[in-house]
Design an enzyme around this catalytic site. Structure first.
Site: not given
Length: 276
Positions: A156, A169
């Protein structure tokens, strides 16, 4: 002939979103697919997760392209379950050339000091350890084939660019970078390439939900997609709020096809200029 004619790809998180898009795009180029996802809803995830019907729809879309698919309900947190699904797929389809470790979640956002233990653990178990288990279960089949191959790990932009309330995350996604680099070095002699992909926001169910809207618009009591887009657009220099999954699939295709035959150990960034 397609660019992936005769190849077989294993894709995690394939029931919807980026995983489904990757399955369809690779099938369009001639690949057969081994697809897994789980229909288990986690309590720390505030948006609806995938269902058995979602995975069945991915299978329908692939077979509509006249490609074969082996689809199984399997949780990447369970190594034995994941390995069983891959083994069955390889037994039926005959080989494995490509692995897309795509499965991931966004547990309930919170600051570092307010994260619950369960939210942290669920995120790390799926977004990091689940990736390793997926690779451990699948990549030996590429090695056994002796023809080389390609692995793409979904990381990401959050692994590179810090945002508040996403430590669980972002930490997991950042760890994937070194997992990728070590694996790329280990497998290069066998002509197996390993790369990560880092996107800005992508218009999938993991992003288009009330929890994410509130993360982006804490100033509003009930933010909408339009409110989310207003802020998301400011994060990208190109005039776009979120990528479509198909945009990501095109880069994945480039990495796994012959066009990417000399690309390994890299972080492929699709950020619409977000880092500029």
């Amino acid at each position: 002939m397609g660019r992936l004619e005769g190849k077989v790809a294993f894709i995690t998180g394939a029931a919807r979103g980026q995983g489904r898009s990757h399955a369809v795009r690779l099938a369009q180029e001639g690949a057969d697919i081994i697809a897994i996802d789980t229909s288990t809803q986690l309590g720390t995830v505030d948006y609806p997760m995938s269902t058995a019907d979602d995975l069945a729809e991915t299978a329908r879309l692939v077979t509509a392209l006249d490609r074969r698919i082996v689809a199984r309900d399997a949780d990447v947190r369970d190594l034995a379950e994941t390995a069983k699904a891959v083994d069955e797929g390889v037994a039926e389809l005959g080989r494995l050339d490509i692995v897309l470790a795509n499965a991931g979640i966004m547990s309930r956002p919170a600051s570092v000091l307010e994260l619950t233990e369960q939210a942290w653990q669920d995120t790390v178990d799926i977004n990091l350890t689940g990736v390793w288990k997926s690779l451990r279960a699948s990549v030996p089949h590429i090695l056994a084939g002796g023809c080389g191959g390609s692995v793409v790990i979904t990381s990401s932009l959050g692994a590179i660019w810090a945002n508040e309330n996403t430590a669980h995350y972002s930490a997991a996604k950042a760890a994937l970078v070194m997992l990728m680099k070590v694996m790329a070095k280990e497998l290069a002699p066998q002509s197996i390439r390993v790369n990560t992909i880092h996107t800005t926001t992508v218009a999938t169910g993991m992003v288009l939900n009330e929890s994410t809207y509130k993360l982006f618009r804490p100033d509003l009591e009930q933010p909408t997609r339009a409110d989310f887009d207003e802020v998301a657009r400011t994060l990208n220099k190109l005039p776009v709020a979120a990528l479509d999954p198909e945009d990501v699939s095109e880069t994945v295709l480039h990495l796994v096809a012959d066009s990417g035959r000399y690309i390994t150990g890299t972080c492929q960034v699709l950020d619409a200029g977000g880092q500029l």
